[in-house]
Scaffold this motif. Structure first.
Motif, PDB file in Angstrom:
ATOM      1  N   GLU A  90      24.754  30.235  16.007  1.00 11.15           N
ATOM      2  CA  GLU A  90      23.642  29.432  16.520  1.00 11.15           C
ATOM      3  C   GLU A  90      22.987  30.069  17.736  1.00 11.15           C
ATOM      4  O   GLU A  90      21.797  29.864  17.991  1.00 11.15           O
ATOM      5  CB  GLU A  90      24.122  28.023  16.858  1.00 11.15           C
ATOM      6  N   THR A  91      23.751  30.848  18.511  1.00 12.07           N
ATOM      7  CA  THR A  91      23.211  31.460  19.724  1.00 12.07           C
ATOM      8  C   THR A  91      22.652  32.858  19.483  1.00 12.07           C
ATOM      9  O   THR A  91      22.100  33.458  20.413  1.00 12.07           O
ATOM     10  CB  THR A  91      24.304  31.550  20.798  1.00 12.07           C
ATOM     11  N   GLY A 110       8.351  32.106  20.104  1.00 10.44           N
ATOM     12  CA  GLY A 110       8.237  30.789  20.715  1.00 10.44           C
ATOM     13  C   GLY A 110       8.506  29.641  19.763  1.00 10.44           C
ATOM     14  O   GLY A 110       8.178  28.486  20.077  1.00 10.44           O
ATOM     15  N   ALA A 111       9.103  29.929  18.596  1.00 11.15           N
ATOM     16  CA  ALA A 111       9.388  28.877  17.613  1.00 11.15           C
ATOM     17  C   ALA A 111      10.388  27.870  18.166  1.00 11.15           C
ATOM     18  O   ALA A 111      11.173  28.170  19.083  1.00 11.15           O
ATOM     19  CB  ALA A 111       9.930  29.498  16.331  1.00 11.15           C
ATOM     20  N   ASP A 112      10.371  26.682  17.597  1.00 10.51           N
ATOM     21  CA  ASP A 112      11.306  25.619  17.975  1.00 10.51           C
ATOM     22  C   ASP A 112      12.672  25.946  17.376  1.00 10.51           C
ATOM     23  O   ASP A 112      12.999  25.534  16.264  1.00 10.51           O
ATOM     24  CB  ASP A 112      10.792  24.275  17.471  1.00 10.51           C
ATOM     25  N   ARG A 113      13.457  26.684  18.125  1.00 10.87           N
ATOM     26  CA  ARG A 113      14.766  27.135  17.641  1.00 10.87           C
ATOM     27  C   ARG A 113      15.683  25.961  17.333  1.00 10.87           C
ATOM     28  O   ARG A 113      16.361  25.931  16.304  1.00 10.87           O
ATOM     29  CB  ARG A 113      15.387  28.059  18.692  1.00 10.87           C
ATOM     30  N   GLU A 114      15.734  24.995  18.214  1.00  8.04           N
ATOM     31  CA  GLU A 114      16.592  23.835  18.002  1.00  8.04           C
ATOM     32  C   GLU A 114      16.154  23.065  16.759  1.00  8.04           C
ATOM     33  O   GLU A 114      16.980  22.551  16.004  1.00  8.04           O
ATOM     34  CB  GLU A 114      16.571  22.922  19.222  1.00  8.04           C
ATOM     35  N   GLY A 115      14.843  23.024  16.538  1.00 12.10           N
ATOM     36  CA  GLY A 115      14.346  22.366  15.341  1.00 12.10           C
ATOM     37  C   GLY A 115      14.799  23.077  14.077  1.00 12.10           C
ATOM     38  O   GLY A 115      15.175  22.427  13.092  1.00 12.10           O
ATOM     39  N   ARG A 195      32.839  43.197  10.566  1.00 18.21           N
ATOM     40  CA  ARG A 195      33.343  42.831  11.891  1.00 18.21           C
ATOM     41  C   ARG A 195      32.197  42.529  12.848  1.00 18.21           C
ATOM     42  O   ARG A 195      32.412  41.954  13.909  1.00 18.21           O
ATOM     43  CB  ARG A 195      34.242  43.938  12.436  1.00 18.21           C
ATOM     44  N   ASP A 196      30.986  42.938  12.464  1.00 16.28           N
ATOM     45  CA  ASP A 196      29.813  42.685  13.296  1.00 16.28           C
ATOM     46  C   ASP A 196      28.955  41.542  12.768  1.00 16.28           C
ATOM     47  O   ASP A 196      28.448  40.730  13.545  1.00 16.28           O
ATOM     48  CB  ASP A 196      28.946  43.958  13.383  1.00 16.28           C
ATOM     49  N   LEU A 197      28.755  41.485  11.452  1.00 15.80           N
ATOM     50  CA  LEU A 197      27.879  40.484  10.838  1.00 15.80           C
ATOM     51  C   LEU A 197      28.661  39.763   9.742  1.00 15.80           C
ATOM     52  O   LEU A 197      28.715  40.217   8.611  1.00 15.80           O
ATOM     53  CB  LEU A 197      26.629  41.155  10.253  1.00 15.80           C
ATOM     54  N   ASN A 198      29.246  38.635  10.110  1.00 19.98           N
ATOM     55  CA  ASN A 198      30.135  37.957   9.163  1.00 19.98           C
ATOM     56  C   ASN A 198      30.237  36.459   9.480  1.00 19.98           C
ATOM     57  O   ASN A 198      31.227  35.827   9.168  1.00 19.98           O
ATOM     58  CB  ASN A 198      31.535  38.589   9.220  1.00 19.98           C
ATOM     59  N   TYR A 199      29.186  35.887  10.079  1.00 16.20           N
ATOM     60  CA  TYR A 199      29.311  34.534  10.624  1.00 16.20           C
ATOM     61  C   TYR A 199      29.775  33.516   9.599  1.00 16.20           C
ATOM     62  O   TYR A 199      30.716  32.741   9.842  1.00 16.20           O
ATOM     63  CB  TYR A 199      27.997  34.058  11.245  1.00 16.20           C
ATOM     64  N   THR A 200      29.134  33.475   8.433  1.00 15.74           N
ATOM     65  CA  THR A 200      29.473  32.437   7.464  1.00 15.74           C
ATOM     66  C   THR A 200      30.928  32.540   7.030  1.00 15.74           C
ATOM     67  O   THR A 200      31.643  31.533   6.972  1.00 15.74           O
ATOM     68  CB  THR A 200      28.537  32.516   6.239  1.00 15.74           C
ATOM     69  N   MET A 201      31.380  33.746   6.736  1.00 16.27           N
ATOM     70  CA  MET A 201      32.769  33.904   6.322  1.00 16.27           C
ATOM     71  C   MET A 201      33.736  33.752   7.497  1.00 16.27           C
ATOM     72  O   MET A 201      34.850  33.258   7.326  1.00 16.27           O
ATOM     73  CB  MET A 201      32.960  35.254   5.628  1.00 16.27           C
ATOM     74  N   ASN A 202      33.333  34.146   8.693  1.00 15.29           N
ATOM     75  CA  ASN A 202      34.191  33.901   9.853  1.00 15.29           C
ATOM     76  C   ASN A 202      34.442  32.406  10.022  1.00 15.29           C
ATOM     77  O   ASN A 202      35.570  31.974  10.308  1.00 15.29           O
ATOM     78  CB  ASN A 202      33.538  34.444  11.127  1.00 15.29           C
ATOM     79  N   ARG A 203      33.407  31.618   9.841  1.00 19.26           N
ATOM     80  CA  ARG A 203      33.511  30.165  10.055  1.00 19.26           C
ATOM     81  C   ARG A 203      34.221  29.461   8.914  1.00 19.26           C
ATOM     82  O   ARG A 203      35.107  28.615   9.156  1.00 19.26           O
ATOM     83  CB  ARG A 203      32.105  29.574  10.234  1.00 19.26           C
ATOM     84  N   HIS A 204      33.867  29.783   7.685  1.00 21.74           N
ATOM     85  CA  HIS A 204      34.340  28.987   6.552  1.00 21.74           C
ATOM     86  C   HIS A 204      35.518  29.598   5.815  1.00 21.74           C
ATOM     87  O   HIS A 204      36.158  28.906   5.019  1.00 21.74           O
ATOM     88  CB  HIS A 204      33.192  28.749   5.570  1.00 21.74           C
ATOM     89  N   ALA A 205      35.793  30.866   6.038  1.00 24.05           N
ATOM     90  CA  ALA A 205      36.921  31.522   5.367  1.00 24.05           C
ATOM     91  C   ALA A 205      37.982  31.925   6.384  1.00 24.05           C
ATOM     92  O   ALA A 205      39.085  31.377   6.393  1.00 24.05           O
ATOM     93  CB  ALA A 205      36.442  32.729   4.574  1.00 24.05           C
TER      94      ALA A 205
END
Length: 247
Positions: A90-91, A110-115, A195-205
Motif C-alpha cells: 500500500e505504501t 496527484g491522483a487520489d491514492r487513498e481512493g 525477493r524484490d517484487l512479491n507482495y501478493t504472494m508474500n501476504r497470502h502465501a
C-alpha cells in the motif's frame, strides 16, 4: 468443482473463475486486465493499454482456460496495473504509477491514492484472503508475463519462462527442473527477483505458510489462442506434479 470456467464472483477490482476446493490448486493473476474505469483518465495514448505497462499479456486467457479445462480456479485482476498495481504494498510509490518503463502516466500525477486503495487494492486482497482461507489450497500458482525487452534497458531477457519466489522456495525448487525438462530456458528468480517484487504472494502465501510459485511467461510466447492453450496445459501438468511432490 469449477463451474465450467464461468466467473463465480465479479467485482470492479477482480474476477473469480471457479470455486477452490480444499487441498487443491488455485491461480492468482494480479496483472491480467488492461481495463480503465470510465471515470479515470490516465491521459495516455490508447495503444499503451495493449502493451506490457498496462497488462500482463496472455495471462487472463491462460487463467480462464486453467479454470475451465483444468479445474484450477483463478482469482484475477479486473483493472489495469496502471490504475492500481495489486502486486505492490500500500505504501509503494509504484502502486499508482506516474511513469512506467519510461512512459509518463499524467493522469496519475496527484491522483487520489487513498481512493484507489479503498476502491481497488483492498477489495482485491480482502476477497483473495477470504477465498484462500475457505479452501486452504495445497498450492498457489501466481501467473504473470514479461516483455522480452524493456524500453528503458538494452538488456535482453532470453528466458522463455521465469519462476519467482521469496523466502519459501519449496515449490519453486521442484518446478524449475520440471520446466527445464520441457526444453525451456528457465529463469531462476528472473527476469526479476521475487525477493524484490512479491507482495501478493508474500501476504497470502508466505505469511500463511502456503506453498506457491510464481510463473512469468515471456509475452511473445503468449500471444495466440494456441499459445494460451499450450501454456495452460503445461502449467496445469507442472502444478499438479509439484503439488503431488509437496504432499
Amino acid at each position: 468443482m469449477v463451474d465450467n470456467g464461468r466467473a463465480a464472483a465479479v467485482n470492479e477490482a477482480f474476477r473469480q473463475f471457479g470455486m477452490p476446493a480444499p487441498g487443491g490448486i488455485v491461480l492468482v493473476a494480479d496483472h491480467a486486465s488492461n481495463h480503465v474505469p470510465d471515470d479515470i483518465d490516465l491521459r495516455i495514448r490508447g495503444r499503451l493499454l495493449g502493451v506490457h505497462i498496462a497488462v500482463d499479456i496472455g495471462t487472463a486467457e491462460i487463467a480462464e482456460i486453467l479454470a475451465r479445462d483444468h479445474a484450477i480456479p483463478a482469482h484475477i485482476a479486473a483493472v489495469s496495473r496502471l490504475v492500481c498495481d495489486f502486486n505492490r504494498e500500500e505504501t509503494a510509490p509504484g502502486l499508482v504509477p506516474d511513469i512506467s518503463d519510461g512512459h509518463p502516466i499524467p493522469g496519475n500525477v496527484g491522483a487520489d491514492r487513498e481512493g484507489r486503495l479503498g476502491r481497488f487494492h483492498r477489495p482485491y486482497h480482502d476477497a483473495l484472503a477470504e477465498w484462500l482461507a475457505a479452501a486452504e489450497p495445497a498450492l498457489i500458482l501466481s501467473l504473470h508475463s514479461f516483455t522480452a525487452r524493456l524500453a528503458t534497458s538494452d538488456a535482453a531477457r532470453p528466458w522463455q519462462v521465469g519462476v519467482l519466489y521469496n523466502q519459501d522456495d519449496r515449490a519453486a525448487r521442484i518446478a524449475i527442473p520440471m520446466l527445464e525438462a520441457e526444453g525451456l530456458n528457465v529463469g531462476d528468480n528472473l527476469p526479476y527477483s521475487g525477493r524484490d517484487l512479491n507482495y501478493t504472494m508474500n501476504r497470502h502465501a508466505e505469511a500463511c505458510g502456503r506453498p506457491y510459485f510464481g510463473i512469468e511467461i515471456r509475452q511473445d510466447l503468449a500471444q495466440t489462442p494456441e499459445d494460451h492453450t499450450h501454456w495452460a496445459a503445461l502449467l496445469a501438468d507442472i502444478a499438479q506434479r509439484v503439488a503431488s511432490a509437496l504432499a
